[in-house]
Design an enzyme around this catalytic site. Structure first.
Site, PDB file in Angstrom:
ATOM      1  N   ARG A  86      59.258  47.344  45.063  1.00 22.77           N
ATOM      2  CA  ARG A  86      60.373  47.821  44.240  1.00 22.77           C
ATOM      3  C   ARG A  86      60.992  49.062  44.873  1.00 22.77           C
ATOM      4  O   ARG A  86      60.332  49.812  45.583  1.00 22.77           O
ATOM      5  CB  ARG A  86      59.888  48.166  42.828  1.00 22.77           C
ATOM      6  N   LYS A 114      54.896  50.246  37.606  1.00 25.94           N
ATOM      7  CA  LYS A 114      55.479  49.674  36.397  1.00 25.94           C
ATOM      8  C   LYS A 114      54.428  49.042  35.492  1.00 25.94           C
ATOM      9  O   LYS A 114      54.442  49.226  34.275  1.00 25.94           O
ATOM     10  CB  LYS A 114      56.530  48.628  36.791  1.00 25.94           C
ATOM     11  N   ARG A 174      64.290  42.553  46.936  1.00 23.23           N
ATOM     12  CA  ARG A 174      63.039  42.092  46.322  1.00 23.23           C
ATOM     13  C   ARG A 174      63.197  40.662  45.796  1.00 23.23           C
ATOM     14  O   ARG A 174      62.305  39.832  45.971  1.00 23.23           O
ATOM     15  CB  ARG A 174      62.657  43.055  45.203  1.00 23.23           C
ATOM     16  N   HIS A 196      53.715  41.155  39.682  1.00 23.86           N
ATOM     17  CA  HIS A 196      54.107  40.725  38.344  1.00 23.86           C
ATOM     18  C   HIS A 196      52.871  40.461  37.493  1.00 23.86           C
ATOM     19  O   HIS A 196      51.839  40.024  37.994  1.00 23.86           O
ATOM     20  CB  HIS A 196      54.962  39.460  38.405  1.00 23.86           C
ATOM     21  N   TYR A 219      63.219  36.134  39.210  1.00 21.38           N
ATOM     22  CA  TYR A 219      63.307  36.492  40.618  1.00 21.38           C
ATOM     23  C   TYR A 219      63.570  35.322  41.559  1.00 21.38           C
ATOM     24  O   TYR A 219      64.198  35.496  42.590  1.00 21.38           O
ATOM     25  CB  TYR A 219      62.023  37.210  41.057  1.00 21.38           C
TER      26      TYR A 219
END
Length: 383
Positions: A208, A249, A330, A353, A363
């Site tokens: 990211r 994240k 990404r 993820h 994505y």
């Protein structure tokens, strides 16, 4: 003969200076024993008495009495001042902009007790004509939390915003992914720029943008350990981000990624380039040990990254820089791996993820239009 008002009914008198009838009532006492008196005014005795009855009714229901002039603007400003303590600076800034730009100008003058669900519905519907669904969700969230805080402090009886749903807003620009030819063109065009290593790592590792901006040299191992059992390849430890607290994240976003030869070459060039910039900056250099930093060593700002990225790929064949952002590298990483047959579960692990659902729905862009597995299986069954 004028009868005396009953105990607890409050008082009613004419205010010559204000030219209004004033109704007053004692609703309780402070811890120090001082009376808490609430007042209501009206042009007539009936109006003043009606307001007095409303105050008494609220008091009997166990509610504190909010000031009659307590507006939506005051509630929102109170929330911005006291309700965002401990939040990330970017979050505070974003909420402040949303409130000052959209909520206060449209609803700020409305008395909080008079705000209705219909008012909020009409306001959101009007905003939906020009704003995206994501922005509408932000507006609804800010107003909802502001009034929820006011309700917890007895400024209003209920939160009408919680009764309102968010309408679908104006369609935004969908994210997309580079094809293999476009990815090659981007890498070729960026080769001589300061952003080259940033673009290479983003496209070839799927990190990211907020993870790359927080990456430090002590989390980069360009040698590995071939003598270990099993051997450790050159790798980068994606353990931090520029988010509040410095964490990634999600929990699964903390990952260690092996580096391809192209990534190693780009990082080596980045180290040499940064050494030259450090010498040129002299005393102005700030030693943050960041892999990707400004020319004086300070952290990169998102807007500067977007600007430099678009400048770096301006000569890429078949790519319009204005239509692309760094985060779509990404997306391109996921799509290129998917096109080359890598299992979705493995791709999900590489990008950090929490589940394959996000990888699949958000994505992966370059999905083959024809699902062939059923036909292949049937050909094998009925050979």
């Amino acid at each position: 003969m004028t009868t005396r008002r009953s105990r607890g009914d409050g008082g009613l008198h004419w205010d010559e200076q204000r030219q209004r009838w004033i109704a007053s009532v004692t609703v309780g006492y402070t811890p120090a024993g001082k009376r808490i008196v609430k007042k209501a005014s009206g042009k007539t005795k009936t109006e003043a008495k009606a307001k007095l009855k409303e105050i008494l009714r609220d008091y009997e229901d166990g509610l504190a009495i909010a000031p009659a002039d307590y507006t939506v603007e005051r509630a929102v400003n109170d929330w911005l001042t006291y309700g965002l303590n401990g939040r990330d600076k970017g979050t505070v800034t974003a909420c402040t902009i949303l409130c000052n730009t959209h909520i206060i100008p449209a609803l700020g003058a409305r008395k909080l007790r008079d705000l209705s669900a219909e008012d909020v519905d009409k306001w959101l519907a009007e905003k939906a004509k020009t704003l995206s669904t994501r922005t509408l969700q932000g507006l609804h969230s800010c107003l909802n939390r502001a009034i929820k805080r006011a309700m917890a402090r007895d400024k209003v009886k209920r939160n009408v915003v919680a009764l309102c749903s968010v309408p679908k807003g104006k369609a935004g620009r969908p994210s997309k992914a580079l094809t293999f030819a476009q990815a090659e063109a981007v890498l070729k065009a960026a080769e001589g720029s300061r952003m080259y290593a940033y673009i290479v790592l983003s496209l070839l590792t799927g990190a990211r943008t907020e993870e790359l901006r927080a990456l430090t040299w002590d989390h980069v191992d360009m040698d590995g350990d071939s003598n270990a059992n099993p051997p450790v390849p050159p790798h980068v430890a994606v353990w931090r981000s520029v988010r509040a607290g410095g964490d990634t994240k999600t929990r699964k976003s903390r990952r260690t990624l092996a580096l391809s030869k192209r990534c190693l070459d780009a990082l080596q060039r980045q180290r040499e380039q940064q050494k030259g910039e450090r010498e040129a900056a002299g005393e102005k250099w700030q030693a943050n040990n960041l892999v990707f930093a400004s020319k004086v060593g300070t952290p990169l700002d998102p807007s500067h990254v977007r600007r430099d990225f678009r400048n770096a790929i301006k000569d890429a064949e078949g790519v319009n820089p204005a239509e692309w952002t760094p985060r779509e590298l990404r997306h391109s990483f996921v799509s290129l791996l998917s096109d080359n047959g890598l299992p979705l579960e493995e791709i999900s692990r590489l990008v950090g993820h929490s589940s394959t659902a996000v990888t699949e729905a958000v994505y992966r862009k370059q999905i083959r239009p024809v699902l062939q597995s059923g036909a292949v299986a049937m050909d094998r069954i009925f050979d």
